[in-house]
Design a protein around this motif. Structure first.
Motif, PDB file in Angstrom:
ATOM      1  N   PHE A   1     -63.221  20.279   7.065  1.00 44.63           N
ATOM      2  CA  PHE A   1     -62.054  19.808   6.150  1.00 44.63           C
ATOM      3  C   PHE A   1     -61.486  20.731   6.006  1.00 44.63           C
ATOM      4  O   PHE A   1     -61.754  22.307   5.607  1.00 44.63           O
ATOM      5  CB  PHE A   1     -63.498  19.851   4.788  1.00 44.63           C
ATOM      6  N   LYS A   2     -59.886  21.379   4.716  1.00 43.79           N
ATOM      7  CA  LYS A   2     -59.257  21.851   4.772  1.00 43.79           C
ATOM      8  C   LYS A   2     -60.017  22.858   3.402  1.00 43.79           C
ATOM      9  O   LYS A   2     -60.448  24.267   3.300  1.00 43.79           O
ATOM     10  CB  LYS A   2     -57.881  21.540   3.936  1.00 43.79           C
ATOM     11  N   ASN A   3     -60.717  21.962   2.403  1.00 40.62           N
ATOM     12  CA  ASN A   3     -61.401  22.604   1.336  1.00 40.62           C
ATOM     13  C   ASN A   3     -61.648  22.136   0.654  1.00 40.62           C
ATOM     14  O   ASN A   3     -62.503  20.452   1.244  1.00 40.62           O
ATOM     15  CB  ASN A   3     -60.206  23.445   0.450  1.00 40.62           C
ATOM     16  N   LYS A   4     -62.312  21.924  -0.437  1.00 42.93           N
ATOM     17  CA  LYS A   4     -64.227  20.425  -1.637  1.00 42.93           C
ATOM     18  C   LYS A   4     -63.172  19.882  -1.636  1.00 42.93           C
ATOM     19  O   LYS A   4     -63.449  18.523  -1.084  1.00 42.93           O
ATOM     20  CB  LYS A   4     -64.267  21.494  -2.349  1.00 42.93           C
ATOM     21  N   ASP A   5     -61.763  19.661  -2.182  1.00 42.01           N
ATOM     22  CA  ASP A   5     -60.381  18.946  -2.629  1.00 42.01           C
ATOM     23  C   ASP A   5     -60.638  17.625  -1.412  1.00 42.01           C
ATOM     24  O   ASP A   5     -60.263  16.491  -1.500  1.00 42.01           O
ATOM     25  CB  ASP A   5     -59.488  19.434  -2.941  1.00 42.01           C
ATOM     26  N   ASP A   6     -60.541  18.334  -0.155  1.00 45.11           N
ATOM     27  CA  ASP A   6     -60.630  17.650   1.487  1.00 45.11           C
ATOM     28  C   ASP A   6     -61.350  16.212   0.772  1.00 45.11           C
ATOM     29  O   ASP A   6     -61.330  15.489   1.754  1.00 45.11           O
ATOM     30  CB  ASP A   6     -60.118  18.419   1.631  1.00 45.11           C
ATOM     31  N   ILE A   7     -62.241  16.762   1.463  1.00 47.12           N
ATOM     32  CA  ILE A   7     -64.281  15.972   0.912  1.00 47.12           C
ATOM     33  C   ILE A   7     -63.785  14.898   0.312  1.00 47.12           C
ATOM     34  O   ILE A   7     -64.081  13.671   0.557  1.00 47.12           O
ATOM     35  CB  ILE A   7     -65.254  17.009   0.896  1.00 47.12           C
ATOM     36  N   PHE A   8     -63.703  15.830  -0.975  1.00 47.88           N
ATOM     37  CA  PHE A   8     -63.539  14.176  -2.067  1.00 47.88           C
ATOM     38  C   PHE A   8     -62.087  13.550  -1.815  1.00 47.88           C
ATOM     39  O   PHE A   8     -62.910  12.328  -1.981  1.00 47.88           O
ATOM     40  CB  PHE A   8     -63.187  15.324  -3.344  1.00 47.88           C
ATOM     41  N   LEU A   9     -61.155  13.653  -1.351  1.00 45.57           N
ATOM     42  CA  LEU A   9     -60.053  13.363  -0.767  1.00 45.57           C
ATOM     43  C   LEU A   9     -60.925  11.588  -0.194  1.00 45.57           C
ATOM     44  O   LEU A   9     -60.310  10.528   0.338  1.00 45.57           O
ATOM     45  CB  LEU A   9     -59.092  13.486  -0.922  1.00 45.57           C
ATOM     46  N   VAL A  10     -61.058  12.517   1.045  1.00 47.06           N
ATOM     47  CA  VAL A  10     -61.583  11.654   2.258  1.00 47.06           C
ATOM     48  C   VAL A  10     -62.487  11.034   1.886  1.00 47.06           C
ATOM     49  O   VAL A  10     -63.247   9.678   1.995  1.00 47.06           O
ATOM     50  CB  VAL A  10     -62.960  12.193   3.256  1.00 47.06           C
TER      51      VAL A  10
ATOM     52  N   ARG B   1     -66.449   9.184 -13.044  1.00 48.64           N
ATOM     53  CA  ARG B   1     -66.959  10.840 -13.571  1.00 48.64           C
ATOM     54  C   ARG B   1     -66.104  11.955 -13.455  1.00 48.64           C
ATOM     55  O   ARG B   1     -65.024  12.530 -13.674  1.00 48.64           O
ATOM     56  CB  ARG B   1     -68.493  10.638 -13.500  1.00 48.64           C
ATOM     57  N   ASP B   2     -65.948  11.830 -11.752  1.00 44.72           N
ATOM     58  CA  ASP B   2     -64.898  12.903 -11.206  1.00 44.72           C
ATOM     59  C   ASP B   2     -63.944  12.743 -11.353  1.00 44.72           C
ATOM     60  O   ASP B   2     -62.634  13.617 -11.601  1.00 44.72           O
ATOM     61  CB  ASP B   2     -65.445  13.677 -10.358  1.00 44.72           C
ATOM     62  N   ALA B   3     -62.943  11.759 -10.752  1.00 39.48           N
ATOM     63  CA  ALA B   3     -61.547  11.343 -10.895  1.00 39.48           C
ATOM     64  C   ALA B   3     -61.178  11.272 -11.647  1.00 39.48           C
ATOM     65  O   ALA B   3     -59.717  12.277 -11.223  1.00 39.48           O
ATOM     66  CB  ALA B   3     -61.568  10.319  -9.661  1.00 39.48           C
ATOM     67  N   PRO B   4     -61.336  10.759 -13.044  1.00 39.72           N
ATOM     68  CA  PRO B   4     -60.053  10.353 -14.329  1.00 39.72           C
ATOM     69  C   PRO B   4     -59.868  12.186 -14.404  1.00 39.72           C
ATOM     70  O   PRO B   4     -58.470  11.551 -14.376  1.00 39.72           O
ATOM     71  CB  PRO B   4     -60.846   9.937 -15.114  1.00 39.72           C
ATOM     72  N   GLY B   5     -60.830  13.079 -14.491  1.00 38.32           N
ATOM     73  CA  GLY B   5     -59.943  14.326 -15.377  1.00 38.32           C
ATOM     74  C   GLY B   5     -59.619  15.441 -14.043  1.00 38.32           C
ATOM     75  O   GLY B   5     -58.817  16.164 -15.275  1.00 38.32           O
ATOM     76  N   HIS B   6     -60.191  14.734 -13.185  1.00 35.91           N
ATOM     77  CA  HIS B   6     -59.626  16.015 -11.701  1.00 35.91           C
ATOM     78  C   HIS B   6     -58.422  15.868 -11.589  1.00 35.91           C
ATOM     79  O   HIS B   6     -58.360  16.333 -10.718  1.00 35.91           O
ATOM     80  CB  HIS B   6     -60.685  16.866 -10.960  1.00 35.91           C
TER      81      HIS B   6
ATOM     82  N   PHE C   1     -68.063  16.995  -9.091  1.00 35.29           N
ATOM     83  CA  PHE C   1     -67.513  18.008  -8.514  1.00 35.29           C
ATOM     84  C   PHE C   1     -67.572  19.506  -8.460  1.00 35.29           C
ATOM     85  O   PHE C   1     -67.713  20.092  -7.212  1.00 35.29           O
ATOM     86  CB  PHE C   1     -66.320  17.440  -8.799  1.00 35.29           C
ATOM     87  N   VAL C   2     -67.704  19.561  -9.866  1.00 43.57           N
ATOM     88  CA  VAL C   2     -67.278  21.184  -9.936  1.00 43.57           C
ATOM     89  C   VAL C   2     -68.517  21.900  -9.769  1.00 43.57           C
ATOM     90  O   VAL C   2     -68.210  22.760  -9.867  1.00 43.57           O
ATOM     91  CB  VAL C   2     -66.552  21.121 -11.639  1.00 43.57           C
ATOM     92  N   ARG C   3     -69.784  21.683 -10.122  1.00 45.02           N
ATOM     93  CA  ARG C   3     -70.198  22.407 -10.485  1.00 45.02           C
ATOM     94  C   ARG C   3     -71.813  22.267  -9.129  1.00 45.02           C
ATOM     95  O   ARG C   3     -72.390  22.732  -8.730  1.00 45.02           O
ATOM     96  CB  ARG C   3     -72.250  21.438 -10.944  1.00 45.02           C
ATOM     97  N   THR C   4     -70.852  21.317  -7.454  1.00 47.87           N
ATOM     98  CA  THR C   4     -71.648  21.459  -6.645  1.00 47.87           C
ATOM     99  C   THR C   4     -70.408  22.442  -5.997  1.00 47.87           C
ATOM    100  O   THR C   4     -69.605  22.333  -5.543  1.00 47.87           O
ATOM    101  CB  THR C   4     -71.261  19.988  -5.527  1.00 47.87           C
ATOM    102  N   SER C   5     -70.985  23.370  -5.444  1.00 48.05           N
ATOM    103  CA  SER C   5     -70.181  24.585  -4.473  1.00 48.05           C
ATOM    104  C   SER C   5     -70.742  24.698  -2.653  1.00 48.05           C
ATOM    105  O   SER C   5     -71.215  22.965  -2.552  1.00 48.05           O
ATOM    106  CB  SER C   5     -71.001  26.022  -4.822  1.00 48.05           C
ATOM    107  N   THR C   6     -69.560  25.261  -2.145  1.00 53.32           N
ATOM    108  CA  THR C   6     -69.744  24.660  -0.782  1.00 53.32           C
ATOM    109  C   THR C   6     -70.693  24.858  -0.381  1.00 53.32           C
ATOM    110  O   THR C   6     -71.261  24.876   1.197  1.00 53.32           O
ATOM    111  CB  THR C   6     -68.524  25.224   0.380  1.00 53.32           C
TER     112      THR C   6
ATOM    113  N   ALA D   1     -72.264  15.759   0.359  1.00 53.81           N
ATOM    114  CA  ALA D   1     -71.456  16.099  -0.188  1.00 53.81           C
ATOM    115  C   ALA D   1     -71.153  14.271  -1.444  1.00 53.81           C
ATOM    116  O   ALA D   1     -71.413  14.834  -3.023  1.00 53.81           O
ATOM    117  CB  ALA D   1     -70.073  16.049   0.418  1.00 53.81           C
ATOM    118  N   THR D   2     -71.331  13.741  -1.234  1.00 49.65           N
ATOM    119  CA  THR D   2     -71.805  11.849  -1.673  1.00 49.65           C
ATOM    120  C   THR D   2     -72.615  12.654  -3.236  1.00 49.65           C
ATOM    121  O   THR D   2     -72.650  12.198  -4.287  1.00 49.65           O
ATOM    122  CB  THR D   2     -71.865  10.647  -1.170  1.00 49.65           C
ATOM    123  N   ARG D   3     -73.622  12.554  -2.894  1.00 47.03           N
ATOM    124  CA  ARG D   3     -75.130  12.871  -3.640  1.00 47.03           C
ATOM    125  C   ARG D   3     -74.805  13.492  -4.715  1.00 47.03           C
ATOM    126  O   ARG D   3     -75.344  13.243  -5.256  1.00 47.03           O
ATOM    127  CB  ARG D   3     -76.353  13.079  -2.241  1.00 47.03           C
TER     128      ARG D   3
END
Length: 197
Positions: A44-53, A105-110, A21-26, A12-14
């Motif tokens: 993980f609950k969802n993709k957002d949960d991965i990002f938060l971790v 890149r991803d965090a500020p807007g999302h 973030f948006v263009r990476t599907s599960t 997910a990091t890569r």
């Protein structure tokens, strides 16, 4: 189980760094990690949960790195303390560019709405930087390495903003990360803070 979870996080990091973030599907994440898509949702609950971790881990790592660098470098003056914190953060960001792209890149807007968990994580890092810089200024005033007319609260906010700004611009490719970038930043900080002779 833990091995698959770590593989999902590394992938997910890569992918978040390369594609956003948006263009990476599960589905793509599962394929690239070599796991079934359902395995992602067992961890993980969802993709957002991965990002938060990922954001939480990054904040823990940079905090630990700063304290470790301060312990190893043992700055003797307040000004040296400020420069050591800046050096530790800059080097960490340079060496962990993939992870930092998530923040810049991803965090500020999302995710960066007040009250959101990533917002709190970023706020914690900025506060930690400001505390280190304020302490360095106060200690520097006492030991003579920092000018007496510097207002700690104001200058610590400016130093944190400058450091984060430089790291962000280097990470996003707006500034070239030359061998002179960090020495120039530290020299500028010393010129601003050191007593005039």
């Amino acid at each position: 189980m833990a091995v698959k979870k770590e593989r999902i996080l590394a992938t997910a990091t890569r992918l978040f760094s390369e594609r956003g973030f948006v263009r990476t599907s599960t589905a793509l994440l599962a394929q690239e990690a070599g796991v079934a898509e359902g395995t992602i949702f067992r961890h993980f609950k969802n993709k957002d949960d991965i990002f938060l971790v990922l954001i939480h881990r990054l904040c823990e790592r940079i905090t630990a790195d700063v304290y470790k660098y301060l312990e190893v470098s043992s700055p003797e003056t307040g000004l040296e303390h400020i420069c050591a914190v800046m050096r530790a953060c800059y080097v960490f960001a340079r060496n962990n560019g993939t992870e930092f792209s998530l923040i810049f890149r991803d965090a500020p807007g999302h995710y960066c709405e007040p009250g959101a968990e990533p917002y709190g994580q970023f706020q914690y890092i900025i506060r930690l930087l400001q505390e280190h810089f304020s302490k360095g200024i106060e200690d520097g005033k006492a030991d003579g390495s920092v000018r007496q007319d510097i207002v700690p609260a104001d200058m610590s906010a400016l130093l944190a903003g400058a450091l984060v700004g430089v790291m962000r611009e280097v990470n996003l490719g707006f500034l070239e990360n030359t061998d002179q970038m960090l020495p120039t930043l530290l020299r500028s900080v010393r010129d601003i803070l050191a007593p005039r002779t």
